[in-house]
Scaffold this motif. Sequence first.
Motif, PDB file in Angstrom:
ATOM      1  N   SER A  61      -8.530  18.713  -1.079  1.00 36.75           N
ATOM      2  CA  SER A  61      -9.042  19.720  -2.016  1.00 36.75           C
ATOM      3  C   SER A  61      -9.845  19.000  -3.088  1.00 36.75           C
ATOM      4  O   SER A  61      -9.644  17.808  -3.333  1.00 36.75           O
ATOM      5  CB  SER A  61      -7.903  20.537  -2.633  1.00 36.75           C
ATOM      6  OG  SER A  61      -6.922  19.691  -3.205  1.00 36.75           O
ATOM      7  N   PHE A 109       0.797  11.568  -3.631  1.00 37.46           N
ATOM      8  CA  PHE A 109      -0.458  12.006  -3.048  1.00 37.46           C
ATOM      9  C   PHE A 109      -1.585  11.191  -3.699  1.00 37.46           C
ATOM     10  O   PHE A 109      -1.416  10.653  -4.789  1.00 37.46           O
ATOM     11  CB  PHE A 109      -0.686  13.497  -3.310  1.00 37.46           C
ATOM     12  CG  PHE A 109       0.257  14.410  -2.577  1.00 37.46           C
ATOM     13  CD1 PHE A 109       1.066  13.949  -1.558  1.00 37.46           C
ATOM     14  CD2 PHE A 109       0.322  15.758  -2.918  1.00 37.46           C
ATOM     15  CE1 PHE A 109       1.932  14.802  -0.881  1.00 37.46           C
ATOM     16  CE2 PHE A 109       1.186  16.618  -2.243  1.00 37.46           C
ATOM     17  CZ  PHE A 109       1.990  16.145  -1.232  1.00 37.46           C
ATOM     18  N   LEU A 129      -8.089  15.599  -4.111  1.00 40.24           N
ATOM     19  CA  LEU A 129      -6.681  15.359  -3.786  1.00 40.24           C
ATOM     20  C   LEU A 129      -6.549  15.225  -2.275  1.00 40.24           C
ATOM     21  O   LEU A 129      -7.081  16.049  -1.520  1.00 40.24           O
ATOM     22  CB  LEU A 129      -5.804  16.526  -4.269  1.00 40.24           C
ATOM     23  CG  LEU A 129      -4.308  16.437  -3.901  1.00 40.24           C
ATOM     24  CD1 LEU A 129      -3.637  15.313  -4.679  1.00 40.24           C
ATOM     25  CD2 LEU A 129      -3.605  17.769  -4.185  1.00 40.24           C
TER      26      LEU A 129
ATOM     27  N   ALA B 114       5.013  18.785  -6.255  1.00 40.43           N
ATOM     28  CA  ALA B 114       5.454  17.393  -6.253  1.00 40.43           C
ATOM     29  C   ALA B 114       4.339  16.459  -5.805  1.00 40.43           C
ATOM     30  O   ALA B 114       3.440  16.844  -5.054  1.00 40.43           O
ATOM     31  CB  ALA B 114       6.659  17.249  -5.323  1.00 40.43           C
ATOM     32  N   ASN B 115       4.396  15.248  -6.289  1.00 40.11           N
ATOM     33  CA  ASN B 115       3.540  14.147  -5.834  1.00 40.11           C
ATOM     34  C   ASN B 115       2.102  14.224  -6.315  1.00 40.11           C
ATOM     35  O   ASN B 115       1.274  13.418  -5.889  1.00 40.11           O
ATOM     36  CB  ASN B 115       3.534  14.020  -4.305  1.00 40.11           C
ATOM     37  CG  ASN B 115       4.891  13.668  -3.760  1.00 40.11           C
ATOM     38  OD1 ASN B 115       5.641  12.940  -4.395  1.00 40.11           O
ATOM     39  ND2 ASN B 115       5.227  14.199  -2.599  1.00 40.11           N
ATOM     40  N   ILE B 116       1.776  15.198  -7.163  1.00 38.40           N
ATOM     41  CA  ILE B 116       0.400  15.300  -7.657  1.00 38.40           C
ATOM     42  C   ILE B 116       0.291  14.562  -8.984  1.00 38.40           C
ATOM     43  O   ILE B 116       0.882  14.962  -9.989  1.00 38.40           O
ATOM     44  CB  ILE B 116      -0.030  16.766  -7.801  1.00 38.40           C
ATOM     45  CG1 ILE B 116      -0.094  17.402  -6.411  1.00 38.40           C
ATOM     46  CG2 ILE B 116      -1.374  16.871  -8.519  1.00 38.40           C
ATOM     47  CD1 ILE B 116      -0.384  18.878  -6.429  1.00 38.40           C
ATOM     48  N   PHE B 117      -0.463  13.479  -8.968  1.00 34.72           N
ATOM     49  CA  PHE B 117      -0.714  12.673 -10.147  1.00 34.72           C
ATOM     50  C   PHE B 117      -2.202  12.787 -10.505  1.00 34.72           C
ATOM     51  O   PHE B 117      -3.017  13.167  -9.676  1.00 34.72           O
ATOM     52  CB  PHE B 117      -0.383  11.197  -9.880  1.00 34.72           C
ATOM     53  CG  PHE B 117       1.092  10.898  -9.851  1.00 34.72           C
ATOM     54  CD1 PHE B 117       1.925  11.486  -8.915  1.00 34.72           C
ATOM     55  CD2 PHE B 117       1.647  10.021 -10.750  1.00 34.72           C
ATOM     56  CE1 PHE B 117       3.291  11.211  -8.883  1.00 34.72           C
ATOM     57  CE2 PHE B 117       3.005   9.725 -10.738  1.00 34.72           C
ATOM     58  CZ  PHE B 117       3.832  10.324  -9.801  1.00 34.72           C
ATOM     59  N   ALA B 144      -5.024  19.973  -7.696  1.00 30.62           N
ATOM     60  CA  ALA B 144      -3.724  20.442  -7.180  1.00 30.62           C
ATOM     61  C   ALA B 144      -3.900  21.506  -6.106  1.00 30.62           C
ATOM     62  O   ALA B 144      -3.080  22.403  -5.987  1.00 30.62           O
ATOM     63  CB  ALA B 144      -2.865  20.960  -8.325  1.00 30.62           C
ATOM     64  N   ASN B 145      -4.987  21.397  -5.339  1.00 27.71           N
ATOM     65  CA  ASN B 145      -5.241  22.304  -4.215  1.00 27.71           C
ATOM     66  C   ASN B 145      -5.222  23.764  -4.660  1.00 27.71           C
ATOM     67  O   ASN B 145      -4.396  24.558  -4.208  1.00 27.71           O
ATOM     68  CB  ASN B 145      -4.216  22.076  -3.101  1.00 27.71           C
ATOM     69  CG  ASN B 145      -4.638  22.774  -1.810  1.00 27.71           C
ATOM     70  OD1 ASN B 145      -5.819  22.844  -1.485  1.00 27.71           O
ATOM     71  ND2 ASN B 145      -3.673  23.292  -1.068  1.00 27.71           N
TER      72      ASN B 145
END
Lengths: 162, 190
Positions: A61, A109, A129, B114-117, B144-145
């Motif tokens: 994304s 991620f 991302l 979770a896991n998004i930095f 973050a999509n």
Amino acid sequence: MAAGSTYTPIATTTLGSAQADITFSSITGSYTDLIIVANIIRTSGSDLEFQLNGNTGSNYSTTFLFGDGSTAQSINTTNAAAGNAGYSASTNPMTMIMQLQNYSNATTFKTILVRNSPAANAVSALVNLYRSTSAITSIKFYPTAGNLNTGSTFTLYGIAAA
Amino acid sequence: LLNIIAGTLSSPVVIVPSSYESIATVTVGSGGSSSIDFTSIPATYTHLQIRLLARTTHPSGTDGDYLDMQFNSDTGANYATHQISANGSSASAAAFTSQTSMYPSRVGSTGLAANIFGCIIIDILDYSSTTKYKTVRQLGGYDANGSGLLRFASCLWTNTNAVTSINLQAGSGTGLEQYSTFALYGIKGV
């Protein structure tokens, strides 16, 4: 404290003929960050996309910031099959600098920053991302239309933190 | 660019000046951290660069969290930030003057999946000058999509002292999550 000099060139590709894509593969995990500096010529206006580790799933994304000389705008993509490294409607050279920080960690991620300058018609920046915790070991770049043209250059650097 | 590259695929010529050096790295461990500090920064470089990957413990909201940055433990209203931001639907600009800290980009937070930095690259130019106010530039953000933020910012510290220490913390006043990493580099001049 200081670990000494870093910012090391890992590989450079200069295209001797037009081709559909270029790939940096077998990237070692011995650095902290990766930086890709590219001067790109396309055979037609298009997006420049990238895929990591050969992953073609809907795991990417992007949030865009884009200015074309009259307006600034922002868009995003979700659940895409590739990340985005910038768009240009022109076939004039376009510079692109991509930052992949902590690319080899197996916990988070991956967030990828891009500065893109298709100077003939725009300027842009993007944050991508990649929803995978795997270490990045390969990066493929390709235009969504046409080819990467002769003279395009891509250089991969590694930075090692103390 | 710090390196000079000339050559072709068949015969590359690479010249790498020893001008970019790692100074220190802080990685937040289990349990998190309220802030991170780089201290006793030597004046032996021309510029500094911070490369960070961060996620704060801000528990609510879906727009991440911003970071606060201060130099030399100065908590006075001696900072300013100008920024242009993009959130996926619109671009905007803002200014903050006479602040008690600088505001680099937003990063991930506990309120997101979770896991998004988030990542930020901060350049502190001519940091050891004792005759000029200090100017900082940064590019950073997170995605973050479906939500996200990208930001360019320039920051000012209205002080002529050399920068010898840097503090970074969550703007929400919460903390920094485990696996957040902050790396400080020095860039030499000639």
